[in-house]
Motif scaffolding. Structure first.
Motif, PDB file in Angstrom:
ATOM      1  N   MET A 128       0.822  -1.192   0.000  1.00 48.56           N
ATOM      2  CA  MET A 128       0.000   0.000   0.000  1.00 48.56           C
ATOM      3  C   MET A 128       0.871   1.263   0.000  1.00 48.56           C
ATOM      4  SD  MET A 128      -3.054   0.968  -0.071  1.00 48.56           S
ATOM      5  CE  MET A 128      -3.987   2.417   0.170  1.00 48.56           C
ATOM      6  N   LEU A 129       1.893   1.239   0.853  1.00 44.01           N
ATOM      7  CA  LEU A 129       2.785   2.396   0.892  1.00 44.01           C
ATOM      8  C   LEU A 129       3.560   2.537  -0.413  1.00 44.01           C
ATOM      9  CD1 LEU A 129       4.190   2.250   4.521  1.00 44.01           C
ATOM     10  CD2 LEU A 129       2.585   3.886   3.572  1.00 44.01           C
ATOM     11  N   TYR A 130       3.922   1.405  -1.007  1.00 44.79           N
ATOM     12  CA  TYR A 130       4.623   1.454  -2.286  1.00 44.79           C
ATOM     13  C   TYR A 130       3.730   2.074  -3.349  1.00 44.79           C
ATOM     14  CZ  TYR A 130       7.027   0.004  -6.499  1.00 44.79           C
ATOM     15  OH  TYR A 130       7.650   0.001  -7.714  1.00 44.79           O
ATOM     16  N   PHE A 131       2.443   1.698  -3.347  1.00 49.67           N
ATOM     17  CA  PHE A 131       1.489   2.259  -4.301  1.00 49.67           C
ATOM     18  C   PHE A 131       1.344   3.761  -4.086  1.00 49.67           C
ATOM     19  CE2 PHE A 131      -2.870   3.568  -5.259  1.00 49.67           C
ATOM     20  CZ  PHE A 131      -2.907   3.280  -6.623  1.00 49.67           C
ATOM     21  N   ALA A 132       1.221   4.178  -2.827  1.00 55.30           N
ATOM     22  CA  ALA A 132       1.090   5.608  -2.536  1.00 55.30           C
ATOM     23  C   ALA A 132       2.331   6.365  -2.982  1.00 55.30           C
ATOM     24  CB  ALA A 132       0.839   5.821  -1.044  1.00 55.30           C
ATOM     25  N   TRP A 133       3.500   5.779  -2.779  1.00 56.60           N
ATOM     26  CA  TRP A 133       4.734   6.444  -3.181  1.00 56.60           C
ATOM     27  C   TRP A 133       4.833   6.511  -4.701  1.00 56.60           C
ATOM     28  CZ3 TRP A 133       8.522   9.594  -2.387  1.00 56.60           C
ATOM     29  CH2 TRP A 133       9.646   9.538  -3.161  1.00 56.60           C
ATOM     30  N   LYS A 134       4.579   5.396  -5.363  1.00 59.65           N
ATOM     31  CA  LYS A 134       4.785   5.298  -6.808  1.00 59.65           C
ATOM     32  C   LYS A 134       3.747   6.108  -7.587  1.00 59.65           C
ATOM     33  CE  LYS A 134       7.020   3.040 -10.093  1.00 59.65           C
ATOM     34  NZ  LYS A 134       8.428   3.125 -10.309  1.00 59.65           N
ATOM     35  N   VAL A 135       2.511   6.081  -7.168  1.00 58.89           N
ATOM     36  CA  VAL A 135       1.428   6.683  -7.955  1.00 58.89           C
ATOM     37  C   VAL A 135       1.119   8.106  -7.507  1.00 58.89           C
ATOM     38  CG1 VAL A 135      -1.011   6.444  -8.558  1.00 58.89           C
ATOM     39  CG2 VAL A 135       0.458   4.436  -8.470  1.00 58.89           C
ATOM     40  N   VAL A 136       1.136   8.368  -6.216  1.00 60.85           N
ATOM     41  CA  VAL A 136       0.678   9.670  -5.720  1.00 60.85           C
ATOM     42  C   VAL A 136       1.836  10.610  -5.410  1.00 60.85           C
ATOM     43  CG1 VAL A 136      -0.651  10.818  -3.915  1.00 60.85           C
ATOM     44  CG2 VAL A 136      -1.408   8.607  -4.785  1.00 60.85           C
ATOM     45  N   LEU A 137       2.753  10.175  -4.577  1.00 65.24           N
ATOM     46  CA  LEU A 137       3.772  11.090  -4.074  1.00 65.24           C
ATOM     47  C   LEU A 137       4.908  11.351  -5.056  1.00 65.24           C
ATOM     48  CD1 LEU A 137       3.998   9.893  -0.389  1.00 65.24           C
ATOM     49  CD2 LEU A 137       2.856  11.913  -1.277  1.00 65.24           C
ATOM     50  N   ARG A 138       5.356  10.332  -5.740  1.00 69.88           N
ATOM     51  CA  ARG A 138       6.519  10.510  -6.607  1.00 69.88           C
ATOM     52  C   ARG A 138       6.274  11.505  -7.742  1.00 69.88           C
ATOM     53  NH1 ARG A 138      10.162   5.821  -9.335  1.00 69.88           N
ATOM     54  NH2 ARG A 138      11.940   7.150  -9.794  1.00 69.88           N
ATOM     55  N   PRO A 139       5.104  11.486  -8.410  1.00 69.03           N
ATOM     56  CA  PRO A 139       4.900  12.467  -9.487  1.00 69.03           C
ATOM     57  C   PRO A 139       4.825  13.917  -9.004  1.00 69.03           C
ATOM     58  CG  PRO A 139       3.399  10.617  -9.750  1.00 69.03           C
ATOM     59  CD  PRO A 139       4.060  10.459  -8.419  1.00 69.03           C
ATOM     60  N   ILE A 140       4.344  14.140  -7.779  1.00 65.92           N
ATOM     61  CA  ILE A 140       4.211  15.526  -7.312  1.00 65.92           C
ATOM     62  C   ILE A 140       5.373  15.972  -6.427  1.00 65.92           C
ATOM     63  CG2 ILE A 140       1.698  15.468  -7.472  1.00 65.92           C
ATOM     64  CD1 ILE A 140       1.617  15.203  -4.432  1.00 65.92           C
ATOM     65  N   LEU A 141       6.317  15.079  -6.174  1.00 65.23           N
ATOM     66  CA  LEU A 141       7.446  15.415  -5.311  1.00 65.23           C
ATOM     67  C   LEU A 141       8.249  16.622  -5.805  1.00 65.23           C
ATOM     68  CD1 LEU A 141       8.937  14.669  -2.733  1.00 65.23           C
ATOM     69  CD2 LEU A 141      10.359  13.136  -4.091  1.00 65.23           C
ATOM     70  N   PRO A 142       8.569  16.752  -7.104  1.00 67.23           N
ATOM     71  CA  PRO A 142       9.300  17.948  -7.542  1.00 67.23           C
ATOM     72  C   PRO A 142       8.540  19.243  -7.280  1.00 67.23           C
ATOM     73  CG  PRO A 142       9.347  16.275  -9.249  1.00 67.23           C
ATOM     74  CD  PRO A 142       8.420  15.791  -8.196  1.00 67.23           C
ATOM     75  N   TYR A 143       7.226  19.199  -7.441  1.00 63.18           N
ATOM     76  CA  TYR A 143       6.420  20.395  -7.187  1.00 63.18           C
ATOM     77  C   TYR A 143       6.391  20.745  -5.698  1.00 63.18           C
ATOM     78  CZ  TYR A 143       4.928  19.330 -11.914  1.00 63.18           C
ATOM     79  OH  TYR A 143       4.912  19.050 -13.245  1.00 63.18           O
ATOM     80  N   LEU A 144       6.296  19.717  -4.856  1.00 64.21           N
ATOM     81  CA  LEU A 144       6.321  19.957  -3.410  1.00 64.21           C
ATOM     82  C   LEU A 144       7.669  20.532  -2.968  1.00 64.21           C
ATOM     83  CD1 LEU A 144       4.515  16.773  -2.054  1.00 64.21           C
ATOM     84  CD2 LEU A 144       3.607  19.097  -2.196  1.00 64.21           C
ATOM     85  N   LEU A 145       8.740  20.004  -3.518  1.00 65.75           N
ATOM     86  CA  LEU A 145      10.066  20.521  -3.163  1.00 65.75           C
ATOM     87  C   LEU A 145      10.253  21.957  -3.662  1.00 65.75           C
ATOM     88  CD1 LEU A 145      12.275  17.375  -3.826  1.00 65.75           C
ATOM     89  CD2 LEU A 145      11.600  18.333  -1.626  1.00 65.75           C
ATOM     90  N   ALA A 146       9.773  22.245  -4.864  1.00 61.79           N
ATOM     91  CA  ALA A 146       9.864  23.610  -5.383  1.00 61.79           C
ATOM     92  C   ALA A 146       9.042  24.565  -4.521  1.00 61.79           C
ATOM     93  CB  ALA A 146       9.391  23.655  -6.829  1.00 61.79           C
ATOM     94  N   PHE A 147       7.852  24.140  -4.109  1.00 54.51           N
ATOM     95  CA  PHE A 147       7.017  24.975  -3.253  1.00 54.51           C
ATOM     96  C   PHE A 147       7.690  25.209  -1.899  1.00 54.51           C
ATOM     97  CE2 PHE A 147       3.645  25.390  -0.039  1.00 54.51           C
ATOM     98  CZ  PHE A 147       3.071  26.572  -0.485  1.00 54.51           C
ATOM     99  N   ALA A 148       8.281  24.162  -1.343  1.00 55.47           N
ATOM    100  CA  ALA A 148       8.980  24.310  -0.057  1.00 55.47           C
ATOM    101  C   ALA A 148      10.157  25.264  -0.198  1.00 55.47           C
ATOM    102  CB  ALA A 148       9.448  22.948   0.446  1.00 55.47           C
ATOM    103  N   GLY A 149      10.868  25.185  -1.312  1.00 59.69           N
ATOM    104  CA  GLY A 149      11.973  26.115  -1.547  1.00 59.69           C
ATOM    105  C   GLY A 149      11.499  27.550  -1.671  1.00 59.69           C
TER     106      GLY A 149
END
Length: 80
Positions: free
Chosen positions: A1-22
């Protein structure tokens, strides 16, 4: 389940989240140095408005479910 959440949900938006945090970090630093704005107050206000929206959505959903149940009961009791 966590792998699915990471692969499908979090990984595609991770660059945007990091840019927003920056951007938030830079804006906070600039606000602290210049004194033009308080980024902490801006983020706190945004968080409060978001939570208020989530709570309103939950309340409206519950109200809709209850109204649907009561309408179904009323339709069975009075078919006219």
């Amino acid at each position: 389940m966590l792998y699915f959440a990471w692969k499908v949900v979090l990984r595609p938006i991770l660059p945007y989240l990091l840019a927003f945090a920056g951007l938030v970090a830079v804006a906070t630093a600039l606000g602290d140095v210049t004194g033009w704005w308080d980024m902490h107050a801006i983020l706190l206000d945004a968080l409060i408005q978001t939570l208020r929206g989530v709570i309103d959505t939950i309340a409206h959903t519950i109200r809709g479910v209850i109204d649907g149940i009561l309408d179904a009961i009323a339709a069975r009791l009075n078919p006219l």
